[in-house]
Design a protein around this motif. Structure first.
Motif, short mmCIF file in Angstrom:
data_model
loop_
_atom_site.label_atom_id
_atom_site.label_comp_id
_atom_site.label_asym_id
_atom_site.label_seq_id
_atom_site.Cartn_x
_atom_site.Cartn_y
_atom_site.Cartn_z
N GLY A 1 0.66 -1.25 -0.04
CA GLY A 1 0.11 -0.05 -0.08
C GLY A 1 0.87 1.28 0.01
O GLY A 1 1.98 1.37 0.21
N TRP A 2 0.26 2.35 -0.07
CA TRP A 2 0.92 3.64 -0.13
C TRP A 2 1.67 3.87 1.05
O TRP A 2 2.81 4.54 0.98
CB TRP A 2 -0.09 4.72 -0.66
N ARG A 3 1.02 3.68 2.19
CA ARG A 3 1.81 3.74 3.32
C ARG A 3 3.28 3.14 3.55
O ARG A 3 4.22 3.66 4.11
CB ARG A 3 1.11 3.46 4.61
N TRP A 4 3.30 2.08 3.03
CA TRP A 4 4.46 1.21 3.06
C TRP A 4 5.35 1.50 1.90
O TRP A 4 6.63 1.45 2.27
CB TRP A 4 4.15 -0.32 2.83
N SER A 5 4.91 2.26 0.94
CA SER A 5 5.71 2.57 -0.02
C SER A 5 6.64 3.78 0.55
O SER A 5 7.74 4.04 0.24
CB SER A 5 5.23 3.14 -1.34
N ILE A 6 5.89 4.70 1.40
CA ILE A 6 6.64 5.79 2.01
C ILE A 6 7.66 5.38 3.16
O ILE A 6 8.60 5.83 2.92
CB ILE A 6 5.65 6.64 2.51
N VAL A 7 7.17 4.37 3.93
CA VAL A 7 7.93 3.61 5.05
C VAL A 7 9.31 3.14 4.13
O VAL A 7 10.43 3.56 4.47
CB VAL A 7 7.31 2.82 5.81
N GLN A 8 9.18 2.37 3.23
CA GLN A 8 10.17 1.56 2.77
C GLN A 8 11.18 2.51 2.09
O GLN A 8 12.31 2.45 1.91
CB GLN A 8 9.69 0.60 1.65
N ASN A 9 10.41 3.44 1.31
CA ASN A 9 11.23 4.66 0.57
C ASN A 9 12.26 5.44 1.33
O ASN A 9 13.31 5.69 1.05
CB ASN A 9 10.31 5.30 -0.44
N TYR A 10 11.98 5.64 2.63
CA TYR A 10 12.66 6.40 3.29
C TYR A 10 13.65 5.63 4.64
O TYR A 10 14.32 6.19 5.31
CB TYR A 10 11.81 7.43 4.31
N ALA A 11 13.34 4.27 4.52
CA ALA A 11 13.72 3.31 5.50
C ALA A 11 15.58 3.58 5.52
O ALA A 11 15.92 3.69 6.54
CB ALA A 11 13.50 2.01 5.38
N TRP A 12 16.07 3.74 4.45
CA TRP A 12 17.54 3.72 4.62
C TRP A 12 18.01 4.98 5.01
O TRP A 12 19.41 4.94 5.46
CB TRP A 12 18.24 3.66 3.16
N THR A 13 17.29 6.18 5.25
CA THR A 13 17.70 7.25 5.76
C THR A 13 16.88 7.45 7.16
O THR A 13 16.94 8.73 7.71
CB THR A 13 17.17 8.54 4.87
N GLY A 14 16.48 6.43 7.72
CA GLY A 14 15.59 6.35 9.04
C GLY A 14 16.40 7.07 9.93
O GLY A 14 15.80 7.57 11.13
N HIS A 15 17.97 6.96 10.16
CA HIS A 15 18.60 7.51 11.44
C HIS A 15 18.72 8.98 11.18
O HIS A 15 19.38 9.62 12.16
CB HIS A 15 19.85 6.81 11.45
N TRP A 16 18.27 9.55 9.95
CA TRP A 16 18.78 11.03 9.83
C TRP A 16 17.51 11.78 9.39
O TRP A 16 17.36 12.11 8.03
CB TRP A 16 19.90 11.18 8.83
N PRO A 17 16.50 12.15 10.19
CA PRO A 17 15.37 12.95 9.96
C PRO A 17 15.77 14.03 8.98
O PRO A 17 15.05 14.45 8.16
CB PRO A 17 14.80 13.18 11.36
N TRP A 18 16.67 14.78 9.41
CA TRP A 18 17.02 15.99 8.69
C TRP A 18 17.54 15.90 7.30
O TRP A 18 17.25 16.50 6.48
CB TRP A 18 18.23 16.62 9.58
N LEU A 19 17.96 14.78 6.95
CA LEU A 19 18.48 14.28 5.89
C LEU A 19 17.10 13.88 4.82
O LEU A 19 16.91 14.36 3.60
CB LEU A 19 19.37 13.16 5.82
N GLN A 20 16.11 13.56 5.60
CA GLN A 20 15.16 13.29 5.01
C GLN A 20 14.37 14.52 4.57
O GLN A 20 13.70 14.55 3.32
CB GLN A 20 14.00 12.36 5.60
N PHE A 21 14.43 15.56 5.37
CA PHE A 21 13.77 16.66 4.91
C PHE A 21 14.71 17.45 3.75
O PHE A 21 14.05 17.98 2.96
CB PHE A 21 13.86 17.75 6.15
N ILE A 22 15.90 17.52 3.99
CA ILE A 22 16.62 18.08 2.88
C ILE A 22 16.61 17.43 1.66
O ILE A 22 16.52 18.03 0.42
CB ILE A 22 17.98 18.03 3.30
#
Length: 351
Positions: free
Chosen positions: A248-269
């Motif tokens: 589903g779309w929720r897991w698409s988002i979770v999986q897409n950002y998983a490799w940057t999960g330790h760096w929320p600031w990187l996810q924003f940038i």
């Protein structure tokens, strides 16, 4: 991104060749464990006492080719339409000059080539399969691999030549995977290759040791089922929700950002790129088919009714703020900002 191994001429794994010395030196022996902490790298679809299902090498990065291809495709069409509209369907009264025809003769093939290239990128992910699962049976000691053309490879676990796979890409640099080679009867010639494990874009060679420390005990250790089950319950938290269904779309988002999960600031940038990748992933999943094992594979891989070690995505823990809702906010801001910039540029060109 790292799409090595896809069934296209320049990136497919080389076969019909002898093993290299580097592959021999980096071999993983089925009976030999590695001294490393086990990690599954979000690779498991389902688990029980008889078999374990894994995702393919490209599952974690799915979506990149889709949005890049769509961007190239649409911009090229827009450029082509814009040029022809300006020259032939506008209020221009001056006759076409030689420079106009020269420009058309150069730009038309260029835009057509870019349109084809964009469509090719889209088709590497869309309209195919949502993923290409692999099933390792501990009891029959068979490995089943869902190929990219929809056929299934079945090969004995003990006959596989397992080694450290290494690939280089301009966008992702050097990446590693657990490479499995199917050898000819001479024990030297590689006839088929596939990847049993792909940690992430940020992995190193040591990551494969960690993945081997997760996978090898399940197939080899006497207490492998219990050890692997305990690891998945206590350390992983999530199995991939693609067993007989599209994510589903929720897991698409979770999986897409998983490799940057330790760096929320990187996810924003990085939200413009990561957000577009999430949209591309959703589209690729929506347009692709769900793989289904043949009946003969299902017959050989039965789940016992009283198996206490069964795990599926339905046993996943709750998805929290930093796993879903923060990435969702980043996606909205990133994609919204990107679209706003494109609209601003296009509106300026048409003034």
């Amino acid at each position: 991104m790292d799409y090595a191994g896809l069934d296209y001429r320049n990136i497919r794994f080389p076969v019909d060749r002898p093993l290299t010395e580097d592959e021999r030196a980096a071999r993983y022996q089925q009976k030999k464990a590695r001294n490393a902490p086990p990690m599954d790298f979000l690779s498991v679809i389902g688990f029980n006492s008889n078999y374990i299902d894994l995702v393919d090498r490209w599952y974690s990065i799915k979506g990149f080719n889709s949005w890049v291809g769509a961007l190239v495709f649409l911009l090229s069409i827009g450029g082509c339409v814009g040029i022809y509209s300006a020259l032939f369907f506008s209020d221009r009264t001056a006759p076409l000059e030689m420079v106009d025809w020269i420009g058309l003769s150069f730009l038309t093939p260029l835009f057509l080539a870019m349109i084809w290239g964009g469509w090719w990128l889209i088709r590497t992910e869309c309209g195919r399969w949502t993923h290409y699962p692999m099933r390792l049976n501990r009891q029959t000691r068979q490995v089943h691999v869902f190929r990219q053309d929809g056929s299934v490879l079945t090969v004995p676990w003990d006959s596989l030549f397992l080694t450290l796979g290494e690939e280089k890409s301009p966008l992702s640099g050097t990446t590693y995977d657990l490479r499995a080679h199917v050898l000819d009867a001479d024990g030297e010639t590689v006839r088929e290759s596939f990847s049993l494990g792909y940690p992430s874009l940020l992995s190193n060679a040591g990551s494969i040791d960690k993945f081997w420390a997760f996978l090898q005990p399940y197939m080899e250790a006497e207490d492998g089922v219990e050890r692997t089950w305990r690891h998945l319950k206590e350390n992983t938290g999530y199995l991939m929700p693609v067993d007989g269904r599209k994510e589903g779309w929720r897991w698409s988002i979770v999986q897409n950002y998983a490799w940057t999960g330790h760096w929320p600031w990187l996810q924003f940038i990085g939200s413009p790129v990561l957000g577009l990748n999430a949209i591309g992933r959703m589209f690729a999943m929506w347009t692709s088919k769900v793989p289904k094992w043949p009946e003969e594979v299902e017959r050989e891989n039965q789940v016992e009714a009283d198996d206490p070690y069964v795990l599926t995505w339905r046993d996943n823990g709750p998805i929290g703020w930093w796993e879903l809702y923060w990435p969702l906010i980043c996606t909205i801001l990133g994609v919204g900002g990107f679209v706003g910039v494109i609209v601003w540029i296009v509106s300026g060109l048409w003034r």
